[in-house]
Write an enzyme that holds these catalytic residues in place. Sequence first.
Site, PDB file in Angstrom:
ATOM      1  N   ARG A  40       0.803  -1.215   0.000  1.00 41.41           N
ATOM      2  CA  ARG A  40       0.000   0.000   0.000  1.00 41.41           C
ATOM      3  C   ARG A  40       0.839   1.270   0.000  1.00 41.41           C
ATOM      4  O   ARG A  40       0.592   2.187  -0.784  1.00 41.41           O
ATOM      5  CB  ARG A  40      -0.938   0.020   1.229  1.00 41.41           C
ATOM      6  CG  ARG A  40      -2.197  -0.803   1.080  1.00 41.41           C
ATOM      7  CD  ARG A  40      -2.663  -1.334   2.417  1.00 41.41           C
ATOM      8  NE  ARG A  40      -1.645  -2.210   2.985  1.00 41.41           N
ATOM      9  CZ  ARG A  40      -1.501  -3.487   2.620  1.00 41.41           C
ATOM     10  NH1 ARG A  40      -2.305  -4.007   1.744  1.00 41.41           N
ATOM     11  NH2 ARG A  40      -0.555  -4.235   3.142  1.00 41.41           N
ATOM     12  N   THR A  41       1.828   1.348   0.879  1.00 45.88           N
ATOM     13  CA  THR A  41       2.579   2.592   1.002  1.00 45.88           C
ATOM     14  C   THR A  41       3.353   2.893  -0.281  1.00 45.88           C
ATOM     15  O   THR A  41       3.279   4.005  -0.823  1.00 45.88           O
ATOM     16  CB  THR A  41       3.550   2.515   2.195  1.00 45.88           C
ATOM     17  OG1 THR A  41       2.803   2.257   3.387  1.00 45.88           O
ATOM     18  CG2 THR A  41       4.300   3.823   2.352  1.00 45.88           C
ATOM     19  N   LYS A  59      26.470  -4.551  -1.158  1.00 46.09           N
ATOM     20  CA  LYS A  59      27.923  -4.485  -1.332  1.00 46.09           C
ATOM     21  C   LYS A  59      28.605  -3.751  -0.175  1.00 46.09           C
ATOM     22  O   LYS A  59      29.820  -3.614  -0.179  1.00 46.09           O
ATOM     23  CB  LYS A  59      28.261  -3.774  -2.642  1.00 46.09           C
ATOM     24  CG  LYS A  59      27.667  -4.430  -3.876  1.00 46.09           C
ATOM     25  CD  LYS A  59      27.958  -3.588  -5.119  1.00 46.09           C
ATOM     26  CE  LYS A  59      27.295  -4.183  -6.346  1.00 46.09           C
ATOM     27  NZ  LYS A  59      27.520  -3.337  -7.553  1.00 46.09           N
ATOM     28  N   ARG A 111      11.665   3.789   2.974  1.00 47.95           N
ATOM     29  CA  ARG A 111      11.286   2.861   4.042  1.00 47.95           C
ATOM     30  C   ARG A 111      12.520   2.045   4.396  1.00 47.95           C
ATOM     31  O   ARG A 111      13.208   1.526   3.518  1.00 47.95           O
ATOM     32  CB  ARG A 111      10.149   1.928   3.622  1.00 47.95           C
ATOM     33  CG  ARG A 111       9.898   0.819   4.652  1.00 47.95           C
ATOM     34  CD  ARG A 111       8.629   0.055   4.403  1.00 47.95           C
ATOM     35  NE  ARG A 111       7.476   0.845   4.784  1.00 47.95           N
ATOM     36  CZ  ARG A 111       6.228   0.352   4.880  1.00 47.95           C
ATOM     37  NH1 ARG A 111       6.005  -0.921   4.598  1.00 47.95           N
ATOM     38  NH2 ARG A 111       5.229   1.113   5.230  1.00 47.95           N
ATOM     39  N   HIS A 121       5.677   5.902  11.421  1.00 46.86           N
ATOM     40  CA  HIS A 121       5.108   5.827  10.072  1.00 46.86           C
ATOM     41  C   HIS A 121       4.209   7.059   9.933  1.00 46.86           C
ATOM     42  O   HIS A 121       2.976   6.945   9.932  1.00 46.86           O
ATOM     43  CB  HIS A 121       4.317   4.533   9.907  1.00 46.86           C
ATOM     44  CG  HIS A 121       4.033   4.154   8.489  1.00 46.86           C
ATOM     45  ND1 HIS A 121       4.194   5.019   7.428  1.00 46.86           N
ATOM     46  CD2 HIS A 121       3.574   2.992   7.941  1.00 46.86           C
ATOM     47  CE1 HIS A 121       3.863   4.416   6.305  1.00 46.86           C
ATOM     48  NE2 HIS A 121       3.489   3.183   6.592  1.00 46.86           N
TER      49      HIS A 121
END
Length: 307
Positions: free
Chosen positions: A55-56, A85, A106, A134
């Site tokens: 959703r986000t 890496k 995120r 959030h």
Amino acid sequence: MTAHYHILGAKQFNRTELEELFDSAARMEDRETWNTDPRFAGKIMTTLFFESSTRTRLSFESAMSRLGGKVIGTENAAQFSSTIKGETLEDTIRIVSGYSDIIVLRHTDIGAAERAAKVADVPIINAGDGAGEHPTQALLDLYSIRKECGRIDGLTIAMIGDLTYGRTVHSLSYMLANFQNIKLLFVSPENVGIPSYVKHYLEEQGVAYSETENFEDALQSAEVLYQTRIQKERFPSIEEYRKAEGRYIINRDILSRMRKDSIILHPLPRAGEIAPEVDEDPRAAYFRQAQNGLYIRMALVEKCLTF
């Protein structure tokens, strides 16, 4: 370095800013205005997700597209970026800043968005940082409450489930402190209660709250039931997870004992804590809530890119 408007945490917003964002989001619901604003033509958003999301990520990408901009990015940056890496987050942000006009991040680490903002040459939007915050979810939650209930002031809001690792609960609690006569009821198993730092903030702001393990306490007192998933992936052990698993489930029986004027919200995804039979009840607002995420994120991108 040029100053930018970043979205990093729920505490950065005051009531005036929240109301302005909600008004902007309401304006974004007018589909006739989509893709018509020349300010966003040629603008590029990078979605940089080190943790899974549906959703986000998609709502941010849709928001940018609806505004008339473009999107690049990765949904699994932990595996498909130079992080594997050994590149630091700071170096990744420095590089990606040169490719885009705004970055939606995120990450698994609490505080990652703040770290990114310190080195970024473009606005950073925190799309979730581990078990921290959030903020954009909290904004769409508040917007949904205002639309569904007609107000935010004076409401009793029950937050149910995983309150320790549930970053959406933390951010929503912080934002609710901007409103008057709010009462918060935290309903959770003992091992996933609301963190002390959230309670301390609420006490400083004069917000009334109480804690209980009894689901029944919420059913007749709360206008808003904010149900959350028990997040198996965040528990330190399977034994701790099993202590909380399946404790609170909204089903047809629970519906019959709820207030008639209440609503059910959920940040989604759900994992059994709301039965599918609940979906057809008019008080089930969580799919409407998810749709509101598009409008709020359009408003946020507009603010960040026109600051």
